[in-house]
Scaffold this active site. Structure first.
Site, PDB file in Angstrom:
ATOM      1  N   GLU A   1      -0.849  -9.143  -0.336  1.00 34.76           N
ATOM      2  CA  GLU A   1      -2.284  -9.388  -0.120  1.00 34.76           C
ATOM      3  C   GLU A   1      -3.025  -9.474  -1.457  1.00 34.76           C
ATOM      4  OE1 GLU A   1      -2.393  -6.082   2.692  1.00 34.76           O
ATOM      5  OE2 GLU A   1      -3.363  -7.428   4.114  1.00 34.76           O
TER       6      GLU A   1
ATOM      7  N   ALA B   1       0.847  -1.198   0.000  1.00 30.85           N
ATOM      8  CA  ALA B   1       0.000   0.000   0.000  1.00 30.85           C
ATOM      9  C   ALA B   1       0.878   1.240   0.000  1.00 30.85           C
ATOM     10  CB  ALA B   1      -0.898  -0.021   1.221  1.00 30.85           C
TER      11      ALA B   1
ATOM     12  N   GLU C   1       4.539  -4.563   7.374  1.00 29.40           N
ATOM     13  CA  GLU C   1       3.700  -3.567   8.050  1.00 29.40           C
ATOM     14  C   GLU C   1       4.111  -3.347   9.504  1.00 29.40           C
ATOM     15  OE1 GLU C   1       2.567  -5.833   5.970  1.00 29.40           O
ATOM     16  OE2 GLU C   1       0.845  -5.096   4.836  1.00 29.40           O
TER      17      GLU C   1
ATOM     18  N   GLY D   1       0.540  -4.900   1.025  1.00 25.34           N
ATOM     19  CA  GLY D   1      -0.655  -4.962   0.176  1.00 25.34           C
ATOM     20  C   GLY D   1      -0.393  -5.660  -1.154  1.00 25.34           C
TER      21      GLY D   1
HETATM   22  N1  CAA Z   1       4.537   3.323  -0.553  1.00 27.59           N
HETATM   23  C1  CAA Z   1       4.947   4.487  -1.098  1.00 27.59           C
HETATM   24  N2  CAA Z   1       6.125   4.630  -1.754  1.00 27.59           N
HETATM   25  C2  CAA Z   1       6.900   3.537  -1.878  1.00 27.59           C
HETATM   26  C3  CAA Z   1       6.538   2.281  -1.339  1.00 27.59           C
HETATM   27  C4  CAA Z   1       5.282   2.195  -0.658  1.00 27.59           C
HETATM   28  N3  CAA Z   1       4.826   1.033  -0.153  1.00 27.59           N
HETATM   29  N4  CAA Z   1       7.516   1.384  -1.624  1.00 27.59           N
HETATM   30  C5  CAA Z   1       8.461   2.049  -2.319  1.00 27.59           C
HETATM   31  N5  CAA Z   1       8.093   3.357  -2.474  1.00 27.59           N
HETATM   32  C6  CAA Z   1       8.821   4.434  -3.155  1.00 27.59           C
HETATM   33  C7  CAA Z   1       9.973   4.943  -2.308  1.00 27.59           C
HETATM   34  O1  CAA Z   1       9.536   5.889  -1.357  1.00 27.59           O
HETATM   35  C8  CAA Z   1      10.869   5.559  -3.365  1.00 27.59           C
HETATM   36  O2  CAA Z   1      10.344   6.823  -3.743  1.00 27.59           O
HETATM   37  P1  CAA Z   1      11.348   8.061  -4.083  1.00 27.59           P
HETATM   38  O3  CAA Z   1      12.100   7.599  -5.301  1.00 27.59           O
HETATM   39  O4  CAA Z   1      10.429   9.191  -4.314  1.00 27.59           O
HETATM   40  O5  CAA Z   1      12.244   8.215  -2.887  1.00 27.59           O
HETATM   41  C9  CAA Z   1      10.675   4.630  -4.562  1.00 27.59           C
HETATM   42  O6  CAA Z   1       9.443   3.921  -4.320  1.00 27.59           O
HETATM   43  C10 CAA Z   1      11.782   3.620  -4.675  1.00 27.59           C
HETATM   44  O7  CAA Z   1      11.928   2.958  -3.402  1.00 27.59           O
HETATM   45  P2  CAA Z   1      13.321   2.828  -2.598  1.00 27.59           P
HETATM   46  O8  CAA Z   1      14.208   3.993  -2.905  1.00 27.59           O
HETATM   47  O9  CAA Z   1      13.001   2.555  -1.167  1.00 27.59           O
HETATM   48  O10 CAA Z   1      13.920   1.520  -3.304  1.00 27.59           O
HETATM   49  P3  CAA Z   1      14.823   0.346  -2.693  1.00 27.59           P
HETATM   50  O11 CAA Z   1      15.206  -0.511  -3.849  1.00 27.59           O
HETATM   51  O12 CAA Z   1      15.900   0.889  -1.831  1.00 27.59           O
HETATM   52  O13 CAA Z   1      13.817  -0.496  -1.717  1.00 27.59           O
HETATM   53  C11 CAA Z   1      11.754  -1.583  -1.103  1.00 27.59           C
HETATM   54  C12 CAA Z   1      12.694  -1.149  -2.241  1.00 27.59           C
HETATM   55  C13 CAA Z   1      12.420  -2.704  -0.269  1.00 27.59           C
HETATM   56  C14 CAA Z   1      10.488  -2.135  -1.761  1.00 27.59           C
HETATM   57  C15 CAA Z   1      11.463  -0.398  -0.188  1.00 27.59           C
HETATM   58  O14 CAA Z   1      11.012   0.698  -0.999  1.00 27.59           O
HETATM   59  C16 CAA Z   1      10.400  -0.639   0.836  1.00 27.59           C
HETATM   60  O15 CAA Z   1      10.689  -1.213   1.885  1.00 27.59           O
HETATM   61  N6  CAA Z   1       9.151  -0.184   0.585  1.00 27.59           N
HETATM   62  C17 CAA Z   1       8.074  -0.219   1.551  1.00 27.59           C
HETATM   63  C18 CAA Z   1       7.520  -1.626   1.728  1.00 27.59           C
HETATM   64  C19 CAA Z   1       6.424  -1.625   2.767  1.00 27.59           C
HETATM   65  O16 CAA Z   1       6.594  -1.267   3.919  1.00 27.59           O
HETATM   66  N7  CAA Z   1       5.211  -2.099   2.366  1.00 27.59           N
HETATM   67  C20 CAA Z   1       4.053  -2.192   3.229  1.00 27.59           C
HETATM   68  C21 CAA Z   1       3.148  -1.021   3.037  1.00 27.59           C
HETATM   69  S1  CAA Z   1       1.808  -0.954   4.204  1.00 27.59           S
HETATM   70  C22 CAA Z   1       0.615  -1.999   3.590  1.00 27.59           C
HETATM   71  O17 CAA Z   1       0.779  -2.606   2.555  1.00 27.59           O
HETATM   72  C23 CAA Z   1      -0.655  -2.053   4.430  1.00 27.59           C
HETATM   73  C24 CAA Z   1      -1.720  -2.979   3.958  1.00 27.59           C
HETATM   74  O18 CAA Z   1      -1.875  -4.046   4.450  1.00 27.59           O
HETATM   75  C25 CAA Z   1      -2.697  -2.591   2.922  1.00 27.59           C
END
Ligand code: CAA
Length: 258
Positions: free
Chosen positions: A112, A66, A132, A109
């Site tokens: 999911e 998400a 999460e 998500g």
């Molecule tokens: N939401 C918003 N933006 C996201 C994102 C997310 N889930 N995942 C990645 N991005 C964005 C980053 O902020 C970044 O944006 P900028 O270029 O503007 O800085 C861009 O995508 C590239 O990401 P990274 O620079 O972090 O890339 P990386 O290769 O170093 O890492 C990753 C990749 C491991 C996927 C890392 O981005 C990450 O950990 N993302 C978040 C994962 C996460 O926590 N997901 C759970 C979300 S909550 C949820 O899903 C709730 C639910 O149940 C519905």
């Protein structure tokens, strides 16, 4: 329907394709994107020419979950009023086979969404996880329920509590994915399966999904009664007549989908 902004759709014979298309954000799922995905699924579900739906992600990953930017300011009240998971619930009502072709990160998500599909195919480098907990929250789109039903309570709790990523091998060992393939084989593999299913008698495919879904909710006896009603119903289809006649005449059947 307005032009989709975050997904691309395509029709490949009898297979409808939905491609998550926000690669610069690892296909992070904002609310508009989820709505577009669900509306595309429903549109293919209503299209009589489509027999299976394939979901995949553009760029380096299927989806990193998400959209955190959209949630950072949320309160329980804004969440309650927005009801962001109402669109997710519509996925469970899609009656046609949903196949997910996943690669790269399949997180939160994104995981999911894959678990809401019927079949999952992944590359051997795919990473699955529910991070999460690292954000001070927990899955909200069915993750705790679907993961637990698939891999059991003790394994699910370990992944959900630690937030660690699961390798593709582990996901396969736990029965979370149908098949692991090399990255350059993913699309071809999924499309082959999707076309195979799409060519089957449509009512059989539909009522099989309906009966299998009941296996999770009903007692074995009630589930078997439900199965039997679906079985009887198929004797009202032309495809049953054709399928059995073709067998007796030792020829290939020609199914019409009704
Ligand atoms: N939401 C918003 N933006 C996201 C994102 C997310 N889930 N995942 C990645 N991005 C964005 C980053 O902020 C970044 O944006 P900028 O270029 O503007 O800085 C861009 O995508 C590239 O990401 P990274 O620079 O972090 O890339 P990386 O290769 O170093 O890492 C990753 C990749 C491991 C996927 C890392 O981005 C990450 O950990 N993302 C978040 C994962 C996460 O926590 N997901 C759970 C979300 S909550 C949820 O899903 C709730 C639910 O149940 C519905």
């Amino acid at each position: 329907m307005p032009m989709p902004q975050y997904v691309k759709t395509a029709i490949d014979g009898a297979v409808g394709r939905i491609i998550l298309n926000r690669p610069e954000r690892y296909n992070a799922l904002n609310r508009a994107m989820i709505r577009e995905i669900v509306e595309a699924m429903e549109q293919f579900d209503r299209d009589e020419t489509i027999g299976a739906i394939v979901l995949s992600g553009a760029g380096k990953s299927f989806s990193a979950g998400a959209d955190i930017d959209e949630m950072v300011e949320a309160t329980p009240i804004t969440m309650e009023l927005l009801d962001p998971f109402a669109d997710w619930d519509r996925i469970s009502r899609v009656k046609k086979p949903l196949l997910a072709a996943v690669h790269g990160y399949v997180l939160g998500g994104g995981f999911e969404l894959a678990l809401a599909c019927d079949l999952i195919y992944a590359t051997d480098a795919t990473r699955f996880g529910f991070p999460e907990v690292n954000l001070g929250v927990m899955p909200g789109a069915g993750g705790t329920q679907r993961l637990t039903k698939r891999i059991g309570r003790t394994r699910a709790l370990e992944w959900l509590w630690t937030g660690e990523q699961m390798t593709a091998d582990q996901a396969e060992r736990f029965g979370l994915v149908n098949r692991l393939v090399e990255a350059d084989q993913l699309e071809a593999t999924v499309l082959t399966v999707a076309h195979r299913i799409a060519a089957q008698p449509k009512m059989s495919v539909r009522l099989i999904k309906d009966a299998v879904d009941k296996a999770g909710d009903l007692s074995i006896q009630d589930g078997m009664e439900h199965e039997r009603r679906n079985f009887y119903l198929l004797f009202a289809t032309d495809d049953q007549t054709e399928g059995m006649q073709a067998f007796l005449e030792k020829r290939q059947p020609t199914f019409k989908g009704n």
